[in-house]
Scaffold this motif. Sequence first.
Motif, PDB file in Angstrom:
ATOM      1  N   UNK A  77       0.807  -1.215   0.000  1.00  6.07           N
ATOM      2  CA  UNK A  77       0.000   0.000   0.000  1.00  6.07           C
ATOM      3  C   UNK A  77       0.839   1.262   0.000  1.00  6.07           C
ATOM      4  N   UNK A  78       2.080   1.171   0.461  1.00  5.31           N
ATOM      5  CA  UNK A  78       2.976   2.329   0.405  1.00  5.31           C
ATOM      6  C   UNK A  78       3.369   2.594  -1.041  1.00  5.31           C
ATOM      7  N   UNK A  79       3.724   3.842  -1.319  1.00  8.35           N
ATOM      8  CA  UNK A  79       4.095   4.237  -2.675  1.00  8.35           C
ATOM      9  C   UNK A  79       5.571   4.609  -2.751  1.00  8.35           C
ATOM     10  N   UNK A  80       6.147   4.324  -3.911  1.00  9.74           N
ATOM     11  CA  UNK A  80       7.524   4.690  -4.212  1.00  9.74           C
ATOM     12  C   UNK A  80       7.574   5.206  -5.643  1.00  9.74           C
ATOM     13  N   UNK A  81       8.720   5.718  -6.033  1.00 13.17           N
ATOM     14  CA  UNK A  81       9.001   6.028  -7.433  1.00 13.17           C
ATOM     15  C   UNK A  81      10.008   5.008  -7.935  1.00 13.17           C
ATOM     16  N   UNK A  82       9.792   4.507  -9.134  1.00 14.48           N
ATOM     17  CA  UNK A  82      10.698   3.506  -9.689  1.00 14.48           C
ATOM     18  C   UNK A  82      10.981   3.859 -11.149  1.00 14.48           C
ATOM     19  N   UNK A  83      12.252   3.786 -11.509  1.00 16.67           N
ATOM     20  CA  UNK A  83      12.645   4.106 -12.874  1.00 16.67           C
ATOM     21  C   UNK A  83      13.559   3.052 -13.447  1.00 16.67           C
ATOM     22  N   UNK A  84      13.700   3.069 -14.774  1.00 20.80           N
ATOM     23  CA  UNK A  84      14.530   2.071 -15.447  1.00 20.80           C
ATOM     24  C   UNK A  84      15.971   2.537 -15.622  1.00 20.80           C
ATOM     25  N   UNK A  85      16.316   3.693 -15.058  1.00 22.69           N
ATOM     26  CA  UNK A  85      17.686   4.182 -15.115  1.00 22.69           C
ATOM     27  C   UNK A  85      18.070   4.838 -16.418  1.00 22.69           C
ATOM     28  N   UNK A  86      17.151   4.871 -17.375  1.00 19.26           N
ATOM     29  CA  UNK A  86      17.466   5.454 -18.684  1.00 19.26           C
ATOM     30  C   UNK A  86      16.531   6.593 -19.053  1.00 19.26           C
ATOM     31  N   UNK A  87      15.748   7.082 -18.078  1.00 19.15           N
ATOM     32  CA  UNK A  87      14.956   8.275 -18.335  1.00 19.15           C
ATOM     33  C   UNK A  87      13.493   8.223 -17.959  1.00 19.15           C
TER      34      UNK A  87
END
Length: 247
Positions: free
Chosen positions: A35-45
């Motif tokens: 239920x907690x939120x995070x930001x996640x990226x693929x490292x390329x933009x």
Amino acid sequence: MQRYLVPPSCFVGDTAVLRGEDAHHIARVMRMVPGDRVEVGDGSGTVWTAVIESVGAGEVHLSLEDSLEEDGEARLELVLLQGLPKHDKMDLIVQKATELGVARVIPVAAARSVVRYQEDQEIRRLQRWRRIAKEAAEQAKRSRIPEIVQPVSAAEAWRWAAQADVALIFDESRRGRPLATALAGHPGVGRIFFAVGPEGGWDPGEVDDATSLGVEPVHLGPRILRTETAGIAAAAAILYHYGEWGR
């Protein structure tokens, strides 16, 4: 919101699975729960907001939500050629260069570099620098992880620099123009390479070799900065000149 930059292989459709140190950080350090939120990226933009679906032994499953409009990357490609310094100074250089927005760090085994790594040590050091860059990029809310390449020779470094729109070598003997004067002659650029020597600076022959390939010698003024300070100061000055502070 905590940000994690992970390999593209972690993404499947509108889900992502975090493993290893990232999963440990979520579960044990941040003590997050479903239920907690995070930001996640693929490292390329590309970066998304995501909801934690499950926290298990060594894995955290996420459901992706919206992609984010990102402005954490500099509009110019800034590449640091860093003469290898002693001890753990390179750790600091990589961390702060990443925070500032440098796109790539190229360690250079210069003539005056005291440190010399064996192959196994070099692999461990490179892995460490890449881990530092990843953590610094996440902390700075960047969407790309800077590339940290294997150490190269000075001759190879100058060949890299010759491909840039602007290539600069900082010379503590104050040959060449002040940095601000040199940059004023390049109002619009896409890629800038800047070279900072190790303790003791560049060997005069290295400066001559660089300038023969079109790399311009410059200086930061009357004060001599430590190698771990010079690259950070130069990166900040270049980014400021091209409007990256406060845009």
